[in-house]
Design a protein around this motif. Structure first.
Motif, short mmCIF file in Angstrom:
data_model
loop_
_atom_site.label_atom_id
_atom_site.label_comp_id
_atom_site.label_asym_id
_atom_site.label_seq_id
_atom_site.Cartn_x
_atom_site.Cartn_y
_atom_site.Cartn_z
N ARG A 34 0.84 -1.21 0.00
CA ARG A 34 0.00 0.00 0.00
C ARG A 34 0.87 1.26 0.00
O ARG A 34 0.62 2.20 -0.75
CB ARG A 34 -0.93 -0.02 1.22
CG ARG A 34 -2.09 0.93 1.12
CD ARG A 34 -3.10 0.74 2.26
NE ARG A 34 -3.49 -0.65 2.44
CZ ARG A 34 -3.23 -1.37 3.54
NH1 ARG A 34 -2.58 -0.84 4.55
NH2 ARG A 34 -3.61 -2.62 3.63
N GLY A 38 1.49 3.07 -3.53
CA GLY A 38 0.73 4.30 -3.41
C GLY A 38 1.42 5.49 -4.05
O GLY A 38 0.80 6.49 -4.38
N LEU A 103 -4.66 0.04 -7.77
CA LEU A 103 -5.30 0.98 -6.85
C LEU A 103 -6.81 1.07 -7.09
O LEU A 103 -7.60 1.12 -6.14
CB LEU A 103 -4.65 2.36 -6.97
CG LEU A 103 -3.19 2.45 -6.54
CD1 LEU A 103 -2.63 3.83 -6.86
CD2 LEU A 103 -3.02 2.10 -5.07
#
Length: 150
Positions: A34, A38, A103
């Motif tokens: 993540r 990200g 995502l």
């Protein structure tokens, strides 16, 4: 003439992107994934290879792409530097698209076992992987739609 070895950069381009693909496919829910995925900066390593190939002969590349003709692009891509630059371009943009798919799938609540084959397809044939994801996101309700009362 380029100041870098096109064979070396060609050989390094996918290996520098592979760890990010591995995180998205093998550990999609891990907090490290993540955090790392990200960031759009994950595409920087293959972009640096691209820049190292293109910038030394920027005039030649601009001539081929500013007024593209099939024959001119074929000649450019038919050189070791052009092919290595094209490969770096593919790898960087495929990774960017794969990151968006990852995502978007997480946000929509699409199960990682559904997304993983789409990401593999994106590694191999990115436009088809993107098309597959766009079809899936159309067919599968998003978590937001499921959570909202009718």
């Amino acid at each position: 003439m380029t100041a870098v070895d096109p064979q070396l950069l060609f050989s390094l381009t996918f290996p520098v992107a592979a760890p990010f693909w591995a995180l998205m496919i093998l550990a999609p829910r891990w907090s490290v994934t993540r955090r790392v995925v990200g960031s759009p900066l994950i595409v920087v390593p293959p972009l640096l290879g691209y820049a190292a190939l293109v910038l030394p002969d920027l005039a030649g590349f601009l001539a081929a792409v500013s007024s593209p003709q099939l024959a001119g692009v074929a000649v450019l891509l038919g050189t070791p530097v052009g092919a290595a630059a094209g490969w770096a371009h593919f790898i960087a943009f495929d990774l960017f698209v794969g990151r968006w798919i990852h995502l978007d799938a997480r946000e929509r609540g699409i199960h990682p076992l559904v997304t993983a084959p789409v990401l593999v397809l994106t590694i191999l044939l990115a436009p088809l992987g993107l098309l597959a994801h766009l079809v899936l996101r159309t067919l599968l309700p998003s978590r937001r739609e499921v959570a909202q009362p009718a």
